[in-house]
Design a protein around this motif. Structure first.
Motif, PDB file in Angstrom:
ATOM      1  N   ASP A 219       0.817  -1.223   0.000  1.00 42.12           N
ATOM      2  CA  ASP A 219       0.000   0.000   0.000  1.00 42.12           C
ATOM      3  C   ASP A 219       0.848   1.269   0.000  1.00 42.12           C
ATOM      4  OD1 ASP A 219      -2.322  -1.594   0.101  1.00 42.12           O
ATOM      5  OD2 ASP A 219      -2.138  -1.775   2.275  1.00 42.12           O
ATOM      6  N   LEU A 220       1.770   1.331  -0.953  1.00 39.54           N
ATOM      7  CA  LEU A 220       2.601   2.519  -1.117  1.00 39.54           C
ATOM      8  C   LEU A 220       1.883   3.514  -2.030  1.00 39.54           C
ATOM      9  CD1 LEU A 220       6.035   0.746  -1.685  1.00 39.54           C
ATOM     10  CD2 LEU A 220       5.236   1.846   0.420  1.00 39.54           C
ATOM     11  N   PRO A 221       1.678   4.748  -1.592  1.00 39.70           N
ATOM     12  CA  PRO A 221       0.992   5.722  -2.450  1.00 39.70           C
ATOM     13  C   PRO A 221       1.872   6.132  -3.618  1.00 39.70           C
ATOM     14  CG  PRO A 221       1.816   6.784  -0.462  1.00 39.70           C
ATOM     15  CD  PRO A 221       2.049   5.305  -0.287  1.00 39.70           C
ATOM     16  N   GLY A 222       1.259   6.639  -4.673  1.00 42.30           N
ATOM     17  CA  GLY A 222       2.011   7.103  -5.828  1.00 42.30           C
ATOM     18  C   GLY A 222       2.826   8.344  -5.507  1.00 42.30           C
ATOM     19  N   ILE A 223       3.825   8.605  -6.346  1.00 36.48           N
ATOM     20  CA  ILE A 223       4.677   9.784  -6.199  1.00 36.48           C
ATOM     21  C   ILE A 223       4.236  10.796  -7.252  1.00 36.48           C
ATOM     22  CG2 ILE A 223       7.019  10.665  -6.113  1.00 36.48           C
ATOM     23  CD1 ILE A 223       6.536   8.526  -4.040  1.00 36.48           C
ATOM     24  N   PRO A 224       3.553  11.853  -6.876  1.00 39.36           N
ATOM     25  CA  PRO A 224       3.053  12.810  -7.878  1.00 39.36           C
ATOM     26  C   PRO A 224       4.196  13.584  -8.523  1.00 39.36           C
ATOM     27  CG  PRO A 224       2.654  13.633  -5.662  1.00 39.36           C
ATOM     28  CD  PRO A 224       3.165  12.232  -5.508  1.00 39.36           C
ATOM     29  N   ASP A 225       3.972  13.999  -9.755  1.00 43.13           N
ATOM     30  CA  ASP A 225       4.968  14.785 -10.490  1.00 43.13           C
ATOM     31  C   ASP A 225       4.768  16.256 -10.143  1.00 43.13           C
ATOM     32  OD1 ASP A 225       6.938  15.633 -12.169  1.00 43.13           O
ATOM     33  OD2 ASP A 225       5.790  15.372 -14.011  1.00 43.13           O
ATOM     34  N   ARG A 229      10.281  18.976  -7.549  1.00 41.02           N
ATOM     35  CA  ARG A 229      10.366  17.731  -6.787  1.00 41.02           C
ATOM     36  C   ARG A 229      11.783  17.162  -6.861  1.00 41.02           C
ATOM     37  NH1 ARG A 229       7.512  12.599  -9.330  1.00 41.02           N
ATOM     38  NH2 ARG A 229       9.553  12.539 -10.349  1.00 41.02           N
ATOM     39  N   PRO A 230      12.300  16.554  -5.794  1.00 41.49           N
ATOM     40  CA  PRO A 230      13.593  15.886  -5.884  1.00 41.49           C
ATOM     41  C   PRO A 230      13.522  14.706  -6.853  1.00 41.49           C
ATOM     42  CG  PRO A 230      12.928  16.199  -3.592  1.00 41.49           C
ATOM     43  CD  PRO A 230      11.737  16.508  -4.437  1.00 41.49           C
ATOM     44  N   PRO A 231      14.674  14.176  -7.277  1.00 42.04           N
ATOM     45  CA  PRO A 231      14.650  12.981  -8.134  1.00 42.04           C
ATOM     46  C   PRO A 231      13.864  11.862  -7.461  1.00 42.04           C
ATOM     47  CG  PRO A 231      16.867  13.885  -8.000  1.00 42.04           C
ATOM     48  CD  PRO A 231      16.040  14.632  -6.990  1.00 42.04           C
ATOM     49  N   ILE A 232      13.164  11.099  -8.266  1.00 41.36           N
ATOM     50  CA  ILE A 232      12.305  10.060  -7.689  1.00 41.36           C
ATOM     51  C   ILE A 232      13.120   9.013  -6.940  1.00 41.36           C
ATOM     52  CG2 ILE A 232      12.282   8.547  -9.724  1.00 41.36           C
ATOM     53  CD1 ILE A 232       9.245   8.173  -9.126  1.00 41.36           C
ATOM     54  N   THR A 233      14.403   8.838  -7.317  1.00 41.89           N
ATOM     55  CA  THR A 233      15.262   7.892  -6.614  1.00 41.89           C
ATOM     56  C   THR A 233      15.521   8.322  -5.177  1.00 41.89           C
ATOM     57  OG1 THR A 233      17.105   9.024  -7.710  1.00 41.89           O
ATOM     58  CG2 THR A 233      16.408   6.909  -8.620  1.00 41.89           C
ATOM     59  N   SER A 234      15.271   9.599  -4.857  1.00 38.57           N
ATOM     60  CA  SER A 234      15.409  10.070  -3.481  1.00 38.57           C
ATOM     61  C   SER A 234      14.124   9.892  -2.681  1.00 38.57           C
ATOM     62  CB  SER A 234      15.794  11.555  -3.465  1.00 38.57           C
ATOM     63  OG  SER A 234      17.068  11.766  -4.010  1.00 38.57           O
ATOM     64  N   SER A 364      22.870  11.528 -11.530  1.00 42.49           N
ATOM     65  CA  SER A 364      21.584  12.217 -11.657  1.00 42.49           C
ATOM     66  C   SER A 364      20.815  12.377 -10.353  1.00 42.49           C
ATOM     67  CB  SER A 364      20.694  11.479 -12.667  1.00 42.49           C
ATOM     68  OG  SER A 364      20.590  10.116 -12.336  1.00 42.49           O
ATOM     69  N   ASP A 365      21.423  12.009  -9.238  1.00 45.10           N
ATOM     70  CA  ASP A 365      20.773  12.183  -7.944  1.00 45.10           C
ATOM     71  C   ASP A 365      21.874  12.238  -6.893  1.00 45.10           C
ATOM     72  OD1 ASP A 365      19.412  12.108  -5.564  1.00 45.10           O
ATOM     73  OD2 ASP A 365      18.258  10.310  -5.990  1.00 45.10           O
ATOM     74  N   ARG A 366      22.120  13.413  -6.349  1.00 47.11           N
ATOM     75  CA  ARG A 366      23.237  13.572  -5.419  1.00 47.11           C
ATOM     76  C   ARG A 366      23.032  12.799  -4.125  1.00 47.11           C
ATOM     77  NH1 ARG A 366      20.703  18.682  -5.353  1.00 47.11           N
ATOM     78  NH2 ARG A 366      22.209  19.409  -6.886  1.00 47.11           N
ATOM     79  N   ALA A 367      21.799  12.408  -3.830  1.00 46.81           N
ATOM     80  CA  ALA A 367      21.526  11.670  -2.597  1.00 46.81           C
ATOM     81  C   ALA A 367      21.493  10.165  -2.815  1.00 46.81           C
ATOM     82  CB  ALA A 367      20.195  12.137  -2.001  1.00 46.81           C
ATOM     83  N   TYR A 368      21.824   9.716  -4.025  1.00 47.02           N
ATOM     84  CA  TYR A 368      21.642   8.297  -4.337  1.00 47.02           C
ATOM     85  C   TYR A 368      22.653   7.417  -3.603  1.00 47.02           C
ATOM     86  CZ  TYR A 368      20.535   4.151  -7.059  1.00 47.02           C
ATOM     87  OH  TYR A 368      20.136   2.894  -7.429  1.00 47.02           O
ATOM     88  N   VAL A 369      23.925   7.800  -3.619  1.00 44.25           N
ATOM     89  CA  VAL A 369      24.961   6.971  -3.003  1.00 44.25           C
ATOM     90  C   VAL A 369      24.883   7.127  -1.486  1.00 44.25           C
ATOM     91  CG1 VAL A 369      27.437   6.526  -2.832  1.00 44.25           C
ATOM     92  CG2 VAL A 369      26.432   7.202  -5.028  1.00 44.25           C
ATOM     93  N   ARG A 563       0.657  19.550  -1.078  1.00 45.46           N
ATOM     94  CA  ARG A 563       1.971  19.014  -1.466  1.00 45.46           C
ATOM     95  C   ARG A 563       2.251  17.728  -0.706  1.00 45.46           C
ATOM     96  NH1 ARG A 563       6.105  20.881  -5.215  1.00 45.46           N
ATOM     97  NH2 ARG A 563       7.960  19.677  -4.682  1.00 45.46           N
ATOM     98  N   THR A 564       2.841  16.732  -1.407  1.00 51.68           N
ATOM     99  CA  THR A 564       3.199  15.476  -0.747  1.00 51.68           C
ATOM    100  C   THR A 564       4.695  15.186  -0.797  1.00 51.68           C
ATOM    101  OG1 THR A 564       2.840  14.175  -2.756  1.00 51.68           O
ATOM    102  CG2 THR A 564       0.948  14.487  -1.300  1.00 51.68           C
ATOM    103  N   THR A 565       5.427  15.829  -1.721  1.00 55.85           N
ATOM    104  CA  THR A 565       6.866  15.567  -1.826  1.00 55.85           C
ATOM    105  C   THR A 565       7.644  16.810  -1.386  1.00 55.85           C
ATOM    106  OG1 THR A 565       6.966  16.318  -4.134  1.00 55.85           O
ATOM    107  CG2 THR A 565       6.519  13.975  -3.747  1.00 55.85           C
ATOM    108  N   PRO A 566       8.916  16.626  -0.986  1.00 55.27           N
ATOM    109  CA  PRO A 566       9.738  17.785  -0.603  1.00 55.27           C
ATOM    110  C   PRO A 566       9.936  18.743  -1.775  1.00 55.27           C
ATOM    111  CG  PRO A 566      10.735  15.725   0.145  1.00 55.27           C
ATOM    112  CD  PRO A 566       9.620  15.349  -0.785  1.00 55.27           C
ATOM    113  N   VAL A 567      10.408  19.931  -1.448  1.00 50.24           N
ATOM    114  CA  VAL A 567      10.681  20.964  -2.444  1.00 50.24           C
ATOM    115  C   VAL A 567      12.194  21.092  -2.579  1.00 50.24           C
ATOM    116  CG1 VAL A 567      10.290  23.351  -3.135  1.00 50.24           C
ATOM    117  CG2 VAL A 567       8.589  22.157  -1.732  1.00 50.24           C
TER     118      VAL A 567
END
Length: 660
Positions: A219-225, A229-234, A364-369, A563-567
């Motif tokens: 039951d994971l909600p969708g990630i709105p565009d 928004r940060p990269p979806i990988t974050s 493409s995502d500084r928070a990935y590693v 809003r549901t995702t960080p800015v």
């Protein structure tokens, strides 16, 4: 590492699955039992607005004693709108040298329980990325986007065997769509050690049955565009797993420490990193007339940036995805991917006595590693670290190697001394046999990512204007401008410039245009002339003049939904000085009040100078944004900031005609 945004090792693209003993195959009119069960699940009302919903997404890896991974992937998607039909795609990446796709099947479940099996004519096998010279990385895919209808369910299943040096696995529990059930299982021999860590989510406790470990989220909600928004990988929950064999005879690599990983990568690159006579000769030919060390580094950097990007992916399952080709071979062929170009640059500099090292990053995502998972799978790009000496720019301090300047030779739009903004602040690993291999890439200050513009405008009595603009930009702002300039031919680029000038002055026409991609300071420079008839609004003996003649800054975020995702805000500075030369008989009657805004994430000022020479108006504006990631409930403050900026730039100066 194969290049920007590329991950050819199958352990990254095709992570892990439940150790399934489920039956495959389906006859016409029938679907496998697992798919029928998934399709029977009702979509919760909270997800009914989504384009599609992932009903089930599961993958399993069974590792045998010699290190071979037997994978199964299953997925079921309910299409809820015409847009959601794009989710009806089955795909599995694999590498021809180390993996074999045994089977891939797909079905559409229609109303009434009827199942349509996708035929072999829809089973595609293609290169993972078009344009590579040779690439062992491929995709098996089945596309049903033109067959499925709203309300129907698409399901697919794939079985694959993989033998790779890397025993690292990643599993993303969802994409942007809602996910009702997502699980990963890894079944390893009892003597192996399995370590897992969750990202973007609280720790996930596995269910352990025998030698199989299962991690599941529901039951994971969708990630709105959403804007900014940060990269979806974050944002999406991810699981990272390392399977470590106690046997030295198993040809696999999993690491418990970053320095061990760095040593492994260093060993892979050791032989290709030896400059041959041709590489040494070319380096001296490029720099023979130069005396300063910095000039030599810049000359080599410019040469490497000019080498065309092309990827030849071979032996990835044996570490080839992280191993550059020999530098002499890259020089002779005059093409290569990110690690090839970076390695050639290091070899050339070393032949000149200048220390240089390969650095693995995620592009493409500084928070990935993440620092708590020492894994080669976290990297998809390769750049260079050069002993800094007197060089200035993105510098890191290494305890033994000293100050190192970071440079991305694959990015042709970013000069030495800058670093692509998507790489700044991320973690990277030096491919060296030295302690302290994991580094944090620096964040360049907003002042380094700036645009400065001077606008000289002549106003005529009827309100028409003629203006000249000189615009110079540095850092990430210049990189964006160069990418537009170099990707377009002359006419489309001129049309683009004409379009943004006309946004503020609808009747404006650009009459002259000259761009210089990189001047002596590394700036992108744009010079243009423009004119607009009756730009100022005439009201009897008054002229209403809007002194913000051109805009090129952030647009006001338009969404006012919760809003549901960080800015995500990037650092950037933009300054402009506008000089308006008034015609004879026209004076300033009224000016708007100055606007000064200060927030934790940015500042803005707009003001008319009070000490301008007679017959002239001077307007200054500046916006300075600071890198920040704000909580969703801070989005109204961000919107308010930009709305106030836009309101300030709509202000008019009142001019009076004093002549007869």
């Amino acid at each position: 590492m194969t290049g920007r945004d590329r991950r050819w090792t199958l352990g990254r693209a095709c992570t892990a699955v439940v150790a399934l003993t489920l039956a495959t195959g389906a006859h016409a009119g029938h679907a496998p039992e697992w798919l029928e069960r998934a399709a029977a699940v009702s979509v919760p009302p909270a997800d009914a607005h989504a384009a599609a919903v992932n009903l089930l997404d599961e993958q399993a890896v069974v590792l045998d004693d010699n290190g071979t991974a037997h994978l199964v992937r299953r997925k079921a998607v309910r299409v809820l709108s015409a847009e959601g039909r794009s989710a009806a795609i089955a795909w599995i990446p694999y590498e021809t040298s180390s993996a074999k796709v045994n089977d891939i099947q797909a079905w559409i479940l229609r109303p009434g329980g009827h199942a349509q099996e996708m035929g072999s004519d829809r089973n595609l096998d293609m290169a993972l990325v078009n344009g590579d010279v040779f690439n062992e990385a491929r995709i098996r895919s089945i596309v049903a986007t033109d067959q499925i209808q709203v309300g129907e369910t698409f399901g697919w299943e794939c079985r694959l065997d993989q033998r790779s040096m890397l025993r690292e696995f990643e599993w993303s529990f969802q994409d942007a769509l809602p996910s009702l059930c997502s699980r990963l299982t890894i079944d390893a021999p009892s003597s192996w050690t399995v370590k897992a860590v969750a990202f973007n989510h609280a720790p996930i406790e596995p269910l352990k049955r025998g030698t199989a470990w299962t991690w599941e989220l529901r039951d994971l909600p969708g990630i709105p565009d959403e804007p900014m928004r940060p990269p979806i990988t974050s944002l999406i929950p991810r699981l990272a797993v390392s399977a470590i064999s106690p046997s030295r005879g198993v040809p696999s690599a999993a690491f418990e420490q970053w320095d061990s990983l760095a040593a492994w990568l260093s060993d892979l690159a050791a032989v290709p990193s030896r400059p041959d006579a041709a590489v040494t000769a070319k380096a001296h030919a490029l720099t023979g007339s130069l005396r300063a060390r910095d000039e030599k580094v810049r000359a080599v950097a410019r040469f490497i940036q000019g080498i065309p990007y092309a990827s030849i992916q071979m032996g990835n399952g044996r570490g080839g995805g992280y191993q550059p080709h020999p530098s002499g071979e890259v020089l002779t062929r005059y093409y290569g991917d990110c690690k090839d170009k970076a390695n050639l640059m290091c070899c050339m500099l070393r032949s000149l006595g200048i220390p240089a090292y390969l650095v693995a990053v995620y592009s493409s995502d500084r928070a990935y590693v993440r620092e708590d998972w020492p894994a080669a799978q976290q990297f998809n790009h390769c750049i260079v670290a050069v002993a800094a000496d007197s060089l200035r720019g993105p510098i890191v301090d290494h305890p033994r190697l000293g100050q190192l300047l970071l440079f991305d030779p694959t990015d042709t739009n970013t000069p030495l001394g800058d670093l692509p903004i998507e790489e700044q602040g991320g973690a990277g690993i030096l491919m060296v046999r030295e302690p302290g291999a994991l580094i944090r890439l620096p964040i360049l200050p907003a002042e380094r990512n700036r645009m400065e513009r001077t606008n000289e405008v002549t106003l005529t009595p009827d309100g028409s204007i003629h203006g000249t603009i000189r615009e110079r930009s540095w850092g990430s702002v210049a990189t964006l401008e160069r990418s537009f300039f170099q990707s377009l031919s002359a006419a489309p680029y001129r049309d683009r410039v004409q379009a943004w000038v006309a946004l503020s002055a609808p009747r404006a026409v650009v009459s002259g245009l000259r761009a210089e991609p990189m001047d002596s300071t590394g700036a992108f420079e744009l010079n243009l002339e423009y004119a607009a008839e009756r730009y100022a609004q005439a009201m009897d003996r008054l002229l209403l003049l809007r002194p913000t003649f051109v805009e090129r800054w952030e647009e006001v975020p338009s969404s006012d939904t919760p809003r549901t995702t960080p800015v995500d805000i990037e650092e950037q500075t933009c300054r402009e000085l506008t000089k308006v030369h008034l015609p004879a008989g026209v004076t300033v009657d009224e000016v708007p009040e100055a606007v000064h805004l200060e927030t934790s994430f940015g500042s803005y000022r707009w003001e008319v100078e009070s000490n301008a020479p007679a017959g002239e108006i001077r307007v200054r504006r500046e916006i300075r944004m600071h890198r920040a990631t704000l909580a969703p409930d801070q989005y109204p403050a961000v919107r308010s900031f930009y709305e106030r900026v836009r309101a300030a730039e709509q202000a008019r100066i009142v001019l009076a005609k004093t002549g007869g």
